[in-house]
Design a protein around this motif. Sequence first.
Motif, PDB file in Angstrom:
ATOM      1  N   ARG A 200      50.168   1.209  93.055  1.00  0.00           N
ATOM      2  CA  ARG A 200      51.009   2.147  92.300  1.00  0.00           C
ATOM      3  C   ARG A 200      51.551   1.546  91.003  1.00  0.00           C
ATOM      4  O   ARG A 200      52.422   2.149  90.372  1.00  0.00           O
ATOM      5  N   ASP A 202      50.053   1.130  88.055  1.00  0.00           N
ATOM      6  CA  ASP A 202      49.723   1.950  86.884  1.00  0.00           C
ATOM      7  C   ASP A 202      50.526   3.234  86.860  1.00  0.00           C
ATOM      8  O   ASP A 202      50.975   3.695  85.795  1.00  0.00           O
ATOM      9  N   ASN A 203      50.771   3.827  88.027  1.00  0.00           N
ATOM     10  CA  ASN A 203      51.602   5.030  88.077  1.00  0.00           C
ATOM     11  C   ASN A 203      53.045   4.731  87.697  1.00  0.00           C
ATOM     12  O   ASN A 203      53.722   5.562  87.077  1.00  0.00           O
ATOM     13  N   TYR A 206      53.162   4.668  83.973  1.00  0.00           N
ATOM     14  CA  TYR A 206      53.015   6.010  83.401  1.00  0.00           C
ATOM     15  C   TYR A 206      54.321   6.798  83.509  1.00  0.00           C
ATOM     16  O   TYR A 206      54.791   7.382  82.518  1.00  0.00           O
ATOM     17  N   ASP A 236      43.787   5.833  87.586  1.00  0.00           N
ATOM     18  CA  ASP A 236      43.785   7.290  87.545  1.00  0.00           C
ATOM     19  C   ASP A 236      44.792   7.861  86.564  1.00  0.00           C
ATOM     20  O   ASP A 236      44.816   9.069  86.338  1.00  0.00           O
ATOM     21  N   ALA A 237      45.634   7.014  85.974  1.00  0.00           N
ATOM     22  CA  ALA A 237      46.642   7.497  85.034  1.00  0.00           C
ATOM     23  C   ALA A 237      46.318   7.159  83.589  1.00  0.00           C
ATOM     24  O   ALA A 237      47.120   7.446  82.694  1.00  0.00           O
TER      25      ALA A 237
END
Length: 287
Positions: A200, A202-203, A206, A236-237
């Motif tokens: 998590r 990268d999330n 973001y 994915d972000a």
Amino acid sequence: MDPPRPFPERRPIRRLIAIAPLCALTACATTGSAPSAEVASLKAEVRALRETQSRLEKRLERVELHASVRQARAAQDAPAPASSAAASAASTSAPVAPSLQTPDLAVVKLKPRFEPAPKLPVKFAVVEPSTEDMEIFIANGSDDADAGESPPDSAPAEPTLDPVLEAAFEQAMAALRTGNVEGGVSGLLSFAEKNPGHARADNALYFSGLGQMGLKEHGAAAKTFERLIARYPAGDAVLDGMLRLAECRLRLDQKDDARALYTRILTQFPGTAAATQAEQRLASLSH
């Protein structure tokens, strides 16, 4: 076997059919001297005779058809003749059309093969290890597992999610949702810096960048999105991060950089939802 006798209905029908032309000739011969009324009546009678003749002809055809059907049924119900008669009848019967004949096919029977498998070239004899050697290997493997060391050829274990880190991430996200934007941004940035290899991370970058945009800190948000794109290019972000970074560039009056980002999204990620948004933003910037 006597030939079938004609039906009694045919005789009067045939007579009427033979009389009808004579009546027509008589009517035509008297038309020259008879008055017009008689001529008209004679014509009507001729038409009636012709209609009667056509009906009788049709009836005769139906009767003959029924007669032929009855003869065929009688032939079918009759006892079968001797084998010689059957052979002669078969020889004199009408030939079957070539398209309806069944072609003669050769019957091929496949038998399973019982040939032995080919021998493999083996240079060295295969010898199973003894029971004592296997016990030694098993004992060594259990000792390595207890020591926390994995064998060199084993696959790496999948990372397990730490419940403490999961709780820290959810707490920071809850702060963003409940209005504590500064606390949420601080918690997410700290989570991403302390756990860069977490799923998590990268999330966290973001959503912390989104929080900074909400606080009108577009410069800090741009740096956060740049860090996200550089560290996690396959995350994915990353696409949403590039769109948000371009938006920050527009807020900072850096239109050329924003156009470059939108063009990069179009060229590197065509057919995605982010590419569609980038195309729309480029179209709005061109006006």
